[in-house]
Design a protein around this motif. Structure first.
Motif, mmCIF file in Angstrom:
data_model
loop_
_atom_site.group_PDB
_atom_site.id
_atom_site.type_symbol
_atom_site.label_atom_id
_atom_site.label_comp_id
_atom_site.label_asym_id
_atom_site.label_seq_id
_atom_site.Cartn_x
_atom_site.Cartn_y
_atom_site.Cartn_z
ATOM 1 N N ARG A 2 3.983 -2.471 12.272
ATOM 2 C CA ARG A 2 3.708 -2.257 10.851
ATOM 3 C C ARG A 2 4.876 -2.784 10.016
ATOM 4 N NH1 ARG A 2 0.247 3.226 9.597
ATOM 5 N NH2 ARG A 2 -1.222 3.036 11.336
ATOM 6 N N ALA A 3 4.571 -3.188 8.799
ATOM 7 C CA ALA A 3 5.611 -3.663 7.899
ATOM 8 C C ALA A 3 6.387 -2.479 7.347
ATOM 9 C CB ALA A 3 4.978 -4.459 6.754
ATOM 10 N N ALA A 4 7.713 -2.575 7.388
ATOM 11 C CA ALA A 4 8.551 -1.469 6.912
ATOM 12 C C ALA A 4 8.268 -1.127 5.456
ATOM 13 C CB ALA A 4 10.018 -1.838 7.091
ATOM 14 N N LEU A 5 7.908 -2.135 4.664
ATOM 15 C CA LEU A 5 7.626 -1.906 3.248
ATOM 16 C C LEU A 5 6.193 -1.445 3.003
ATOM 17 C CD1 LEU A 5 9.515 -4.987 1.738
ATOM 18 C CD2 LEU A 5 10.292 -2.610 1.875
ATOM 19 N N LEU A 6 5.367 -1.477 4.056
ATOM 20 C CA LEU A 6 3.973 -1.018 3.954
ATOM 21 C C LEU A 6 3.662 -0.127 5.163
ATOM 22 C CD1 LEU A 6 2.298 -4.417 2.971
ATOM 23 C CD2 LEU A 6 2.706 -2.484 1.443
ATOM 24 N N LEU A 37 -1.601 -13.350 3.260
ATOM 25 C CA LEU A 37 -0.381 -13.995 2.782
ATOM 26 C C LEU A 37 0.858 -13.184 3.161
ATOM 27 C CD1 LEU A 37 -1.593 -14.889 -0.841
ATOM 28 C CD2 LEU A 37 -1.554 -16.411 1.144
ATOM 29 N N ASP A 38 2.024 -13.779 2.938
ATOM 30 C CA ASP A 38 3.285 -13.116 3.265
ATOM 31 C C ASP A 38 3.450 -11.817 2.479
ATOM 32 O OD1 ASP A 38 3.672 -15.390 4.729
ATOM 33 O OD2 ASP A 38 5.462 -16.059 3.672
ATOM 34 N N VAL A 39 3.965 -10.788 3.148
ATOM 35 C CA VAL A 39 4.196 -9.488 2.506
ATOM 36 C C VAL A 39 5.023 -9.613 1.224
ATOM 37 C CG1 VAL A 39 5.376 -7.268 2.768
ATOM 38 C CG2 VAL A 39 3.863 -8.090 4.584
ATOM 39 N N PRO A 40 6.138 -10.381 1.224
ATOM 40 C CA PRO A 40 6.945 -10.442 -0.006
ATOM 41 C C PRO A 40 6.167 -10.941 -1.219
ATOM 42 C CG PRO A 40 8.160 -11.363 1.842
ATOM 43 C CD PRO A 40 6.757 -11.141 2.320
ATOM 44 N N VAL A 41 5.222 -11.854 -0.991
ATOM 45 C CA VAL A 41 4.436 -12.418 -2.089
ATOM 46 C C VAL A 41 3.493 -11.372 -2.677
ATOM 47 C CG1 VAL A 41 2.672 -14.147 -2.672
ATOM 48 C CG2 VAL A 41 4.571 -14.759 -1.152
ATOM 49 N N LEU A 42 2.909 -10.555 -1.808
ATOM 50 C CA LEU A 42 1.859 -9.622 -2.235
ATOM 51 C C LEU A 42 2.364 -8.227 -2.584
ATOM 52 C CD1 LEU A 42 -0.838 -10.633 0.388
ATOM 53 C CD2 LEU A 42 -0.933 -11.090 -2.065
ATOM 54 N N LEU A 43 3.556 -7.888 -2.137
ATOM 55 C CA LEU A 43 4.044 -6.513 -2.266
ATOM 56 C C LEU A 43 3.958 -5.935 -3.685
ATOM 57 C CD1 LEU A 43 5.248 -4.155 -0.676
ATOM 58 C CD2 LEU A 43 7.516 -5.090 -1.196
ATOM 59 N N PRO A 44 4.442 -6.632 -4.722
ATOM 60 C CA PRO A 44 4.363 -6.033 -6.060
ATOM 61 C C PRO A 44 2.936 -5.789 -6.524
ATOM 62 C CG PRO A 44 5.108 -8.314 -6.174
ATOM 63 C CD PRO A 44 5.143 -7.922 -4.739
ATOM 64 N N HIS A 45 2.010 -6.631 -6.077
ATOM 65 C CA HIS A 45 0.610 -6.489 -6.498
ATOM 66 C C HIS A 45 -0.104 -5.388 -5.707
ATOM 67 C CE1 HIS A 45 1.473 -10.105 -8.684
ATOM 68 N NE2 HIS A 45 1.775 -10.743 -7.562
ATOM 69 N N ARG A 98 11.515 -13.330 10.783
ATOM 70 C CA ARG A 98 10.064 -13.269 10.798
ATOM 71 C C ARG A 98 9.612 -12.662 9.473
ATOM 72 N NH1 ARG A 98 10.322 -11.694 16.554
ATOM 73 N NH2 ARG A 98 9.268 -13.281 17.795
ATOM 74 N N VAL A 99 8.544 -13.217 8.915
ATOM 75 C CA VAL A 99 7.989 -12.718 7.666
ATOM 76 C C VAL A 99 6.549 -12.291 7.948
ATOM 77 C CG1 VAL A 99 7.592 -13.202 5.227
ATOM 78 C CG2 VAL A 99 9.411 -14.405 6.452
ATOM 79 N N GLN A 100 6.302 -11.013 7.878
ATOM 80 C CA GLN A 100 4.984 -10.499 8.211
ATOM 81 C C GLN A 100 3.962 -10.838 7.131
ATOM 82 O OE1 GLN A 100 6.819 -6.565 8.823
ATOM 83 N NE2 GLN A 100 5.676 -6.456 10.734
ATOM 84 N N GLU A 101 2.704 -10.933 7.563
ATOM 85 C CA GLU A 101 1.616 -11.243 6.641
ATOM 86 C C GLU A 101 0.657 -10.066 6.570
ATOM 87 O OE1 GLU A 101 0.100 -15.031 8.156
ATOM 88 O OE2 GLU A 101 1.198 -15.971 6.525
ATOM 89 N N VAL A 102 0.001 -9.954 5.440
ATOM 90 C CA VAL A 102 -0.908 -8.823 5.224
ATOM 91 C C VAL A 102 -2.224 -9.325 4.643
ATOM 92 C CG1 VAL A 102 0.146 -8.329 2.966
ATOM 93 C CG2 VAL A 102 -1.178 -6.558 4.127
ATOM 94 N N LEU A 103 -3.314 -8.813 5.170
ATOM 95 C CA LEU A 103 -4.648 -9.117 4.649
ATOM 96 C C LEU A 103 -4.915 -8.198 3.467
ATOM 97 C CD1 LEU A 103 -7.479 -10.498 4.917
ATOM 98 C CD2 LEU A 103 -8.126 -8.545 6.371
ATOM 99 N N VAL A 104 -5.279 -8.794 2.346
ATOM 100 C CA VAL A 104 -5.574 -8.014 1.150
ATOM 101 C C VAL A 104 -6.894 -8.468 0.541
ATOM 102 C CG1 VAL A 104 -3.142 -7.605 0.586
ATOM 103 C CG2 VAL A 104 -4.307 -9.588 -0.374
ATOM 104 N N GLY A 155 11.468 -9.439 4.983
ATOM 105 C CA GLY A 155 11.793 -10.244 6.156
ATOM 106 C C GLY A 155 12.442 -9.407 7.242
ATOM 107 N N VAL A 156 12.251 -9.812 8.492
ATOM 108 C CA VAL A 156 12.862 -9.126 9.633
ATOM 109 C C VAL A 156 13.859 -10.083 10.276
ATOM 110 C CG1 VAL A 156 12.455 -7.980 11.845
ATOM 111 C CG2 VAL A 156 10.739 -7.808 10.016
#
Length: 323
Positions: free
Chosen positions: A228-232, A204-212, A123-129, A290-291
């Motif tokens: 919650r996303a482990a990286l966020l 969008l997917d967390v991996p795409v947005l994480l660095p930004h 599963r790939v979590q998504e985040v509203l930004v 990813g989870v």
């Protein structure tokens, strides 16, 4: 007469050998894992560690082959057409497994019949930004701005009919807000315009947005997942913010041709689940947001039915059409 008998005996003597060849233990040759998106993308990132781990457990190479097109449908259609050959596998996305059948006039395969579920892979979590230039600090402020300006805030997606588009339509419906859709050809250009301020927000997917998010170029407001996303860890879920139905995890699943044997599929399943439960692969997935999952074929089949029904309703109510 003697020659005829000898011929018959000789002919019969070949049958056991032919039968043994036809019943060789699986796998009898290298397997191919079809990743239906370009090399280097998220699907490829998750597919290659899975293939490597399965190779070790099956005793045969599992080779990744990228066959992109039609939001993942082209590659999975190749798997479906393999019919009885369990050496051809696919890493099916949400678009190919649960969305496009409600959008395409005619699917080239029946996901319920021509594809055999093996296991949910990740599963790939998504985040509203929102873009930093918008000056919005949290989800409450975002909602207030959207409700005060119906149809004026814009959101970017990775393309019409994709999960990033439908997830935002689901958010609009559940939150009672109106946002203007701006579709892009992929998440990367949508993210670039978000940072530039050309569009106001994106889911969008967390991996795409994480660095930004980490650089401060965009502000994370909410994760559209059960947890919650482990990286966020500081970003709340939509459920925590009062919108529990806004759950839009992206995902990838391992599938086989629909007519492949149950015995072969069980071996594939066992190798895949053991790989996904390994610390090495779980950690590799976690590093890119990813989870790792791993479950039964029946659980995946039920999940596919639920996802198909959910997104079909969103598509119908939002009147989404392919462009």
């Amino acid at each position: 007469m003697t020659i005829t008998r000898r011929g018959i005996v000789a002919g019969l003597a070949t049958f056991p050998a032919l039968g043994a060849a036809a019943q060789q233990p699986f796998p009898s040759k290298p397997l191919i894992l079809i990743v239906p998106f370009p090399a280097g993308g998220p699907a490829d990132t998750f597919g290659r560690p899975l293939a490597q781990g399965m190779s070790q457990r099956l005793g045969q190479s599992v080779v990744v082959e990228n066959k992109s097109g039609a939001a993942g449908v082209t590659g999975i259609d190749f798997v479906a057409k393999a019919a009885t050959d369990p050496h051809i596998l696919g890493l099916m996305s949400a678009s190919a497994g649960a969305i496009m059948q409600s959008l395409m006039p005619r699917m080239p395969y029946d996901p319920a019949k021509d594809i055999a579920p093996i296991t949910l892979v990740v599963r790939v979590q998504e985040v509203l930004v929102v873009g930093a230039k918008l000056g919005i600090a949290d989800f409450k402020s975002f909602m207030a701005r959207a409700k005060a300006n119906p149809g004026k805030l814009t959101y970017g997606s990775a393309g019409t009919g994709g999960i990033t588009h439908l997830a935002t339509e689901l958010l609009k419906r559940e939150a009672g807000i109106d946002l203007l859709h701006v579709p892009y050809r992929g998440a990367a250009p949508a993210t670039n315009d978000l940072i530039a301020g050309t569009v106001d927000c994106a889911l969008l997917d967390v991996p795409v947005l994480l660095p930004h998010i980490r650089s401060g170029a965009v502000k994370a407001l909410a994760v559209s997942s059960d947890t919650r996303a482990a990286l966020l860890p500081d970003v709340p879920t939509m459920g925590e913010l009062g919108l529990p139905r806004v759950n839009s995890d992206n995902w990838y699943a391992l599938v086989a041709p629909g007519e492949s044997s149950l015995a072969a599929r069980q071996k594939i399943h066992d190798a895949a689940v053991a790989t996904l439960r390994s610390t090495e692969v779980a950690d590799a997935y976690a590093r890119v947001g990813g989870v790792a999952v791993g479950g039964t074929a029946a659980e995946l089949a039920a999940y596919l039915r639920a996802e198909s029904a959910k997104w079909a309703e969103v598509i119908k109510l939002a009147n989404v059409k392919l462009e």
